[in-house]
Design an enzyme around this catalytic site. Structure first.
Site, PDB file in Angstrom:
ATOM      1  N   SER A 166       0.838  -1.207   0.000  1.00 56.96           N
ATOM      2  CA  SER A 166       0.000   0.000   0.000  1.00 56.96           C
ATOM      3  C   SER A 166       0.868   1.250   0.000  1.00 56.96           C
ATOM      4  O   SER A 166       1.907   1.282   0.668  1.00 56.96           O
ATOM      5  CB  SER A 166      -0.882  -0.020   1.248  1.00 56.96           C
ATOM      6  OG  SER A 166      -1.557   1.203   1.395  1.00 56.96           O
TER       7      SER A 166
ATOM      8  N   CYS B  26     -14.936   0.075  17.188  1.00 56.81           N
ATOM      9  CA  CYS B  26     -16.330   0.285  17.532  1.00 56.81           C
ATOM     10  C   CYS B  26     -17.171  -0.662  16.692  1.00 56.81           C
ATOM     11  O   CYS B  26     -17.066  -0.678  15.473  1.00 56.81           O
ATOM     12  CB  CYS B  26     -16.714   1.726  17.233  1.00 56.81           C
ATOM     13  SG  CYS B  26     -18.088   2.258  18.211  1.00 56.81           S
TER      14      CYS B  26
HETATM   15  N1  PMP Z   1      -3.103  -4.655   5.412  1.00 54.42           N
HETATM   16  C1  PMP Z   1      -2.488  -4.176   6.504  1.00 54.42           C
HETATM   17  C2  PMP Z   1      -1.568  -5.064   7.261  1.00 54.42           C
HETATM   18  C3  PMP Z   1      -2.700  -2.854   6.901  1.00 54.42           C
HETATM   19  O1  PMP Z   1      -2.078  -2.396   7.987  1.00 54.42           O
HETATM   20  C4  PMP Z   1      -3.581  -2.047   6.149  1.00 54.42           C
HETATM   21  C5  PMP Z   1      -3.863  -0.603   6.529  1.00 54.42           C
HETATM   22  N2  PMP Z   1      -4.161  -0.380   7.863  1.00 54.42           N
HETATM   23  C6  PMP Z   1      -4.194  -2.593   5.017  1.00 54.42           C
HETATM   24  C7  PMP Z   1      -3.937  -3.895   4.686  1.00 54.42           C
HETATM   25  C8  PMP Z   1      -5.131  -1.787   4.163  1.00 54.42           C
HETATM   26  O2  PMP Z   1      -4.415  -0.899   3.370  1.00 54.42           O
HETATM   27  P1  PMP Z   1      -5.149   0.270   2.538  1.00 54.42           P
HETATM   28  O3  PMP Z   1      -5.360   1.366   3.513  1.00 54.42           O
HETATM   29  O4  PMP Z   1      -4.153   0.619   1.481  1.00 54.42           O
HETATM   30  O5  PMP Z   1      -6.396  -0.269   1.971  1.00 54.42           O
END
Ligand code: PMP
Length: 383
Positions: A200, A326
Site C-alpha cells: 500500500s 467500535c
Molecule cells: N493490510 C495491513 C496489514 C494494513 O495495515 C492495512 C492498513 N491499515 C491494510 C492492509 C489496508 O491498506 P489500505 O489502507 O491501502 O487499503
C-alpha cells in the site's frame, strides 16, 4: 505544544520527494495510460517505471504488478480471485488470526457465502504464526493460505519463508500481506516463496488510495478479477489507471528500497528509547508481542490499570492508537491482542506507538512526557 505523529502504521506522511514526483502528473500531464497517442504513451511509460520500483520493493517481476486502490483491494483480489477460480476439490482456505480486516473479513465473507471453508490459523502468545501450526491445517483441499509479513498492531514478524515452503509443498497458493513490512525491512517474494503479495502507498510515505498486488506469473494466471470492465492490468483490475497515485507509489517504493536499511536503524533506536524511558518512568508497562521479532518502528505497550482510550485522548497532541474497534455501538478489544491470549482488560489497556521517517528525537521526548503524564492521570482518575 507541538503536534507529534506516532501513528505511521495507520498512515505515514507523504514524503516531499514523492509529492515532487507526482506534481507534474497532476498539474501538467494529460492522457489515459491506455491511449495510443503520445500523451497516453507518456502516461503509460510513467506507470511502467513505477511498476519496476514496486516490483523491486518486494522482489517481484514488474510484469507481475497489478495496481489497485490500496492494500484492501489487493487483499480482496488475492482472496476472492483465488477462491472463485479454485479448482474442484480445493475449497478450503487458511488465514491467520491476526490479519488485517481486509483479509480476515474477506475470508469470513467468502465462507459465509459458502464459497470456501475457512480455517483460522492461531498465533503464539508472542503474536506470530508457527509454521507447524500451518502444516497441521494444510491438506490437498486447501487452495490459498494468507499470512501477513508483519502485524500492523504489534509489528510482530511472521516466519514467512518457512510458512511459504510448507504451503507450496501442499500445492496451495501463498498470499502475504506485506503492507507493514515492505519498505521497512527487506522482503523478497521470490526468495521467500510467496505467490501473491499486497502493498500500500500510504504506509511507505506515498499517497493513500493506491497499492498493488504483486504476483508470480503462475499465481496471477489463476486469479479471477474482482473488478470487471475494460481489462486493464492484465485483465485483473479494470479501470483507467490512477497515474499520479501510481507514480507516487513508485517513487515511495524507490525511496523506501534505497533508505530502508539506514531508516530502520535510526527509527529502531528511537523506538527502543521510547520503550526504555516509559519502562523507567512508569510502573506496570508491558510490551505486547515478541520484541525479538518485530518491526523496528512499532511498540505495542500495555499500561496496567490505565484505559488505553483515555490514555490516548489525554496524550493529545501526540497521536498514537489503540486496536479497539467500535462495533454495533460497543467498543470491542483488539482482535489481534485477544488472539494472542490477552484478556479483554489487558487489551483495553494497550496502546500502539508507530514511528517513521520523519520522527525526531524531540518527538520522542514529547511523547514520553505526554504518555507518562497521561497514564498517571488516568490511573489516578480511575484508581
Ligand atoms: N493490510 C495491513 C496489514 C494494513 O495495515 C492495512 C492498513 N491499515 C491494510 C492492509 C489496508 O491498506 P489500505 O489502507 O491501502 O487499503
Amino acid at each position: 505544544m507541538t503536534e507529534v505523529y506516532l501513528d505511521y502504521n495507520a498512515s505515514a506522511p507523504l514524503d516531499p520527494r514523492v509529492f515532487e514526483a507526482m506534481a507534474p502528473v497532476l498539474s501538467g500531464e494529460v492522457g489515459n495510460a491506455s491511449s495510443v497517442h503520445r500523451f497516453g504513451r507518456r502516461q503509460a511509460a510513467a506507470v511502467d517505471e513505477a511498476r519496476e520500483h514496486v516490483a523491486a520493493l518486494v522482489g517481484g517481476r514488474p510484469g507481475g504488478v497489478v495496481f489497485t486502490a490500496g492494500a484492501t483491494e489487493a487483499n480482496n483480489l488475492a482472496l476472492r480471485g483465488a477462491v472463485e477460480a479454485a479448482p474442484e476439490g480445493r475449497q478450503r482456505m487458511l488465514v491467520s488470526a491476526v490479519e488485517h480486516a481486509s483479509v480476515g473479513r474477506t475470508a469470513r465473507w467468502l465462507a459465509d457465502c459458502g464459497l470456501v471453508k475457512l480455517d483460522v490459523i492461531g498465533v503464539t502468545a508472542g503474536g506470530f504464526v508457527e509454521p507447524d501450526t500451518v502444516e497441521r491445517l494444510l491438506g490437498p483441499d486447501v487452495t490459498l493460505v494468507s499470512v501477513m509479513a508483519a502485524n500492523s498492531e504489534t509489528g510482530v514478524l511472521n516466519p514467512v519463508g518457512e510458512i511459504a515452503e510448507r504451503v507450496r509443498a501442499a500445492g496451495a497458493m501463498f498470499h502475504c500481506d506485506a503492507t507493514q513490512m515492505a519498505g521497512r525491512l527487506p522482503f523478497d517474494m521470490e526468495t521467500l516463496g510467496a505467490d501473491l503479495v499486497s502493498v500500500s502507498g500510504h504506509k511507505i510515505c506515498g499517497p493513500g488510495g493506491v497499492g498493488a498486488l504483486v504476483g508470480t506469473r503462475h499465481a496471477l494466471a489463476l486469479l479471477t478479477p474482482v473488478v470487471h470492465g475494460g481489462g486493464h492490468e492484465r485483465g485483473l483490475r479494470s479501470g483507467s489507471l490512477n497515474v499520479a497515485g501510481i507514480v507516487g507509489l513508485g517513487a515511495a517504493a524507490r525511496i523506501a528500497t534505497d533508505e530502508r536499511q539506514s531508516e530502520s536503524a535510526r527509527v529502531g533506536a528511537l523506538r527502543d528509547r521510547l520503550v526504555a524511558e516509559l519502562g523507567t518512568q512508569l510502573a506496570g508497562v508491558h510490551q505486547n508481542g515478541d520484541p525479538s521479532r518485530r518491526l523496528p518502528n512499532t511498540a505495542n505497550l500495555r499500561f496496567e490499570g490505565a484505559d488505553a482510550e483515555a490514555v490516548m485522548s489525554n496524550m493529545d497532541p501526540v497521536a498514537v492508537s489503540t486496536g479497539s474497534a467500535c462495533s454495533a455501538g460497543s467498543i470491542e478489544p483488539s482482535e489481534v491482542l485477544v488472539a494472542m491470549g490477552l484478556s479483554h482488560e489487558a487489551a483495553f489497556e494497550s496502546v500502539r506507538f508507530s514511528l517513521g521517517r520523519f520522527t525526531t528525537e524531540s518527538d520522542i521526548d514529547t511523547a514520553v512526557e505526554r504518555a507518562v503524564a497521561s497514564v498517571e492521570r488516568v490511573r489516578v482518575m480511575t484508581g
